[in-house]
Design a protein around this motif. Structure first.
Motif, PDB file in Angstrom:
ATOM      1  N   PHE A  72       0.810  -1.218   0.000  1.00  0.00           N
ATOM      2  CA  PHE A  72       0.000   0.000   0.000  1.00  0.00           C
ATOM      3  C   PHE A  72       0.845   1.271   0.000  1.00  0.00           C
ATOM      4  CE2 PHE A  72      -2.863  -3.256   1.349  1.00  0.00           C
ATOM      5  CZ  PHE A  72      -4.081  -2.902   0.800  1.00  0.00           C
TER       6      PHE A  72
ATOM      7  N   THR B   9      -0.784   2.484  12.055  1.00  0.00           N
ATOM      8  CA  THR B   9      -1.563   3.674  12.417  1.00  0.00           C
ATOM      9  C   THR B   9      -2.763   3.802  11.482  1.00  0.00           C
ATOM     10  OG1 THR B   9       0.504   4.711  13.016  1.00  0.00           O
ATOM     11  CG2 THR B   9      -1.409   6.156  12.827  1.00  0.00           C
TER      12      THR B   9
ATOM     13  N   LYS C 147      -4.175   1.380   9.881  1.00  0.00           N
ATOM     14  CA  LYS C 147      -5.101   0.285  10.177  1.00  0.00           C
ATOM     15  C   LYS C 147      -6.011   0.679  11.346  1.00  0.00           C
ATOM     16  CE  LYS C 147      -4.339  -3.460  12.626  1.00  0.00           C
ATOM     17  NZ  LYS C 147      -3.534  -4.587  13.120  1.00  0.00           N
ATOM     18  N   TYR C 148      -5.438   1.274  12.390  1.00  0.00           N
ATOM     19  CA  TYR C 148      -6.244   1.674  13.546  1.00  0.00           C
ATOM     20  C   TYR C 148      -7.256   2.748  13.154  1.00  0.00           C
ATOM     21  CZ  TYR C 148      -2.918  -0.938  16.412  1.00  0.00           C
ATOM     22  OH  TYR C 148      -2.158  -1.911  16.956  1.00  0.00           O
ATOM     23  N   LYS C 149      -6.822   3.666  12.278  1.00  0.00           N
ATOM     24  CA  LYS C 149      -7.760   4.695  11.801  1.00  0.00           C
ATOM     25  C   LYS C 149      -8.935   4.033  11.078  1.00  0.00           C
ATOM     26  CE  LYS C 149      -4.663   8.614  11.043  1.00  0.00           C
ATOM     27  NZ  LYS C 149      -3.938   9.349   9.988  1.00  0.00           N
TER      28      LYS C 149
ATOM     29  N   LEU D  18     -10.014   1.004  11.478  1.00  0.00           N
ATOM     30  CA  LEU D  18     -10.853   0.286  12.439  1.00  0.00           C
ATOM     31  C   LEU D  18     -11.811   1.253  13.131  1.00  0.00           C
ATOM     32  CD1 LEU D  18      -8.247  -2.174  14.009  1.00  0.00           C
ATOM     33  CD2 LEU D  18     -10.313  -2.814  12.769  1.00  0.00           C
ATOM     34  N   THR D  19     -11.304   2.432  13.469  1.00  0.00           N
ATOM     35  CA  THR D  19     -12.162   3.422  14.129  1.00  0.00           C
ATOM     36  C   THR D  19     -13.340   3.791  13.230  1.00  0.00           C
ATOM     37  OG1 THR D  19     -10.226   4.289  15.248  1.00  0.00           O
ATOM     38  CG2 THR D  19     -12.184   5.697  15.219  1.00  0.00           C
TER      39      THR D  19
END
Lengths: 194, 358
Positions: free
Chosen positions: A164, A174, A176-178, A180-181
């Motif tokens: 990516f 980071t 990925k967490y965004k 997920l949110t």
């Protein structure tokens, strides 16, 4: 390893872990019986396959539970659950089945509530997953592909960073967490609207 | 944002059992005293559980479908592709023996009969058959030599790939490699190598693979013989392709019948060119030896209509690669002016079968 020598609980463990050989063995050992049973009761061979695969999926989910044991043989369970699934399907289509999924006196009869329970739990689970998939679709790119790469394709964060175009795995994490949110927001929003 | 990330990180660690004793204790304390945090944390953990469970179930269902597909295939009594190969090896060696005997017999008979003209051609036919068998036996021997390198026989799908660099970067269709457990490529000479995915674009259906082996070379002759067209080719342009719908490389030719592809898709061409399953990922070249597209699919109803993704899209994917994988494509083709069979001879070493195990 001789598959035929495996104990039932080892087979269950194999199914829970999506082991290819064991799953295929259990599939081959049992699908024919379900297929011909369904075919004898107004279904096609395809219907038989579908029903059997639903039963396999239920077994897969049940086998995920820690310390899960079946009170009967795997084959018996799969066939019985398949019968109930087909019976339910016919009822849903308003075709009144002229048979019961179990013959009286058969062992199946004693467990019929347990089987129906397992089927109902799975239906709820499928609905939950459907909503999750819908939220995933709404998520858009690159989040959708990124989460798919991590959770469905088991790519490492290292690989994901490279595919990516993130400079390092931490940046990808980071992102990925965004994602997920955002997914969580979409998913719970869908739950509220439901 | 950072607080949220922190929650995800801890929820992930909690579910995967990677938190140490101190972290776990701190987490439990925080959950006990901070109601808002507890709600956020449980929400995150539940979300992760759902995603993981969903992915696991999808993989399991995928497994079931592939098992069912195997069984169907067996029931049709068409051996699967891989078993066909094994079958072929065995019968080929038996056939070699039989054919040899047969030809000796005919030969003997021929010597005794003078009016042998019609029989002669027959004998020649047997002879050429023997030639063919000798060749396939060579291949068999090579195959057997490579056993160690060969993946375990399993659920297999195959497509075609072609080289981007001589040292092992190659292009194929994304749909060929989708959901793969492992990818092996088999070169034109019959050797197996493990490959991994470097990049892909699911939308345009192209994937870049790299062969793992460090000293791999597609060909001893060095650089790629073909170059890549940077602009879209014209309507009616003659094109050809080389792919592996079977064990042997297969050549087919045709023309660009529309500059836009399936349902007017502008990143594709529509070609009038016969293609079969297994040819996905095959290069489409113009007469001068420029790669203009990559075969991606065909119209299910008609036999000759094939769709191919144009080379611009491949180049775009290449440009978006991270710095670590620099791919220098040849600026010009070495194929212009050569006859078609000479061109094929030069290209074939740079094509391969992409075997995918799911």
């Amino acid at each position: 390893m001789q598959l035929s020598l495996l104990k039932e609980h080892q087979l269950l463990e194999g199914i829970a872990q999506n082991d290819r050989k064991i799953t295929e063995q259990v599939y081959r050992d049992n699908y024919k019986q379900v297929q011909s049973w369904v075919q004898a009761r107004g279904g096609s061979a395809d219907d038989g396959d579908d029903v059997f695969q639903e039963a396999m999926t239920i077994l897969f989910q049940k086998a995920q539970q820690e310390g899960f044991r079946l009170s009967c043989k795997i084959g018996t369970y799969l066939v019985a659950v398949s019968k109930f699934i087909w019976y339910n399907k016919l009822q849903l289509q308003n075709r009144r089945p002229d048979f019961m999924p179990f013959d009286s006196g058969e062992e199946d009869a004693n467990h019929q509530y347990a089987y129906q329970d397992d089927i109902r739990v799975q239906e709820e689970r499928e609905l939950h997953f459907e909503q999750l998939n819908a939220a995933m679709e709404e998520l858009g790119e690159p989040c959708r592909s990124l989460l798919k790469a991590f959770y469905n394709e088991d790519k490492s964060m290292q690989e994901i960073a490279s595919v990516f175009g993130y400079t390092n795995p931490d940046n990808a994490k980071t992102q990925k967490y965004k994602c997920l949110t955002r997914l969580k927001k979409l998913f719970y929003a869908a739950q509220v609207h439901k | 944002m950072t607080i949220e990330n922190n929650i995800w990180k801890r929820a992930e660690g909690y579910l995967n059992n990677t938190l140490n004793a101190d972290e776990l204790k701190f987490l439990e304390q925080q959950i006990a005293k901070d109601k808002d945090f507890a709600a956020e944390f449980h929400g995150a953990a539940n979300m992760l559980r759902s995603i993981q469970a969903n992915a696991a179930q999808q993989k399991f269902k995928h497994r079931l479908t592939s098992i069912q597909a195997n069984i169907r295939q067996e029931q049709k009594e068409q051996p699967r592709k891989i078993s066909l190969r094994l079958h072929y090896i065995r019968t080929a060696s038996v056939a070699a023996g039989v054919a040899l005997l047969a030809s000796l017999g005919v030969n003997f008979w021929n010597n005794r009969n003078q009016n042998s003209t019609p029989k002669y051609s027959e004998l020649r036919k047997v002879r050429t058959e023997i030639e063919g068998i000798k060749q396939s036996q060579k291949r068999i021997i090579k195959d057997l030599d490579n056993k160690a390198n060969k993946p375990a026989i399993d659920n297999m799908y195959s497509g075609t790939g072609f080289a981007l660099t001589n040292d092992g970067y190659l292009l194929t269709n994304y749909h060929v490699t989708e959901g793969a457990d492992s990818v092996y490529i088999q070169t034109h000479s019959g050797d197996y190598y493990k490959a991994f995915m470097v990049s892909f674009d699911a939308k345009s259906d192209i994937a870049i693979l790299k062969i793992e082996s460090k000293n791999f070379k597609f060909s001893k002759q060095g650089a790629l013989p073909y170059s890549f067209a940077t602009s879209k080719s014209k309507l009616g342009e003659r094109v050809f392709t080389l792919g592996y719908p079977q064990d042997e490389i297969v050549y087919s030719e045709g023309y660009i019948s529309s500059r836009n592809g399936f349902m007017g898709d502008s990143i594709q061409y529509r070609l009038e060119l016969p293609a079969e399953p297994g040819q996905s990922g095959a290069p489409v070249l113009d007469a001068a030896g420029n790669v203009v597209a990559i075969v991606t699919g065909k119209e299910s109803k008609s036999s000759g209509t094939t769709y191919a993704v144009c080379s611009n899209t491949m180049l775009r994917l290449l440009h978006n690669l991270p710095q670590s994988n620099i791919i220098n494509l040849p600026k010009s083709s070495k194929l212009s002016g050569l006859s078609r069979s000479q061109q094929i001879e030069k290209i074939q070493d740079f094509t391969c079968v992409v075997n995918v195990y799911k």
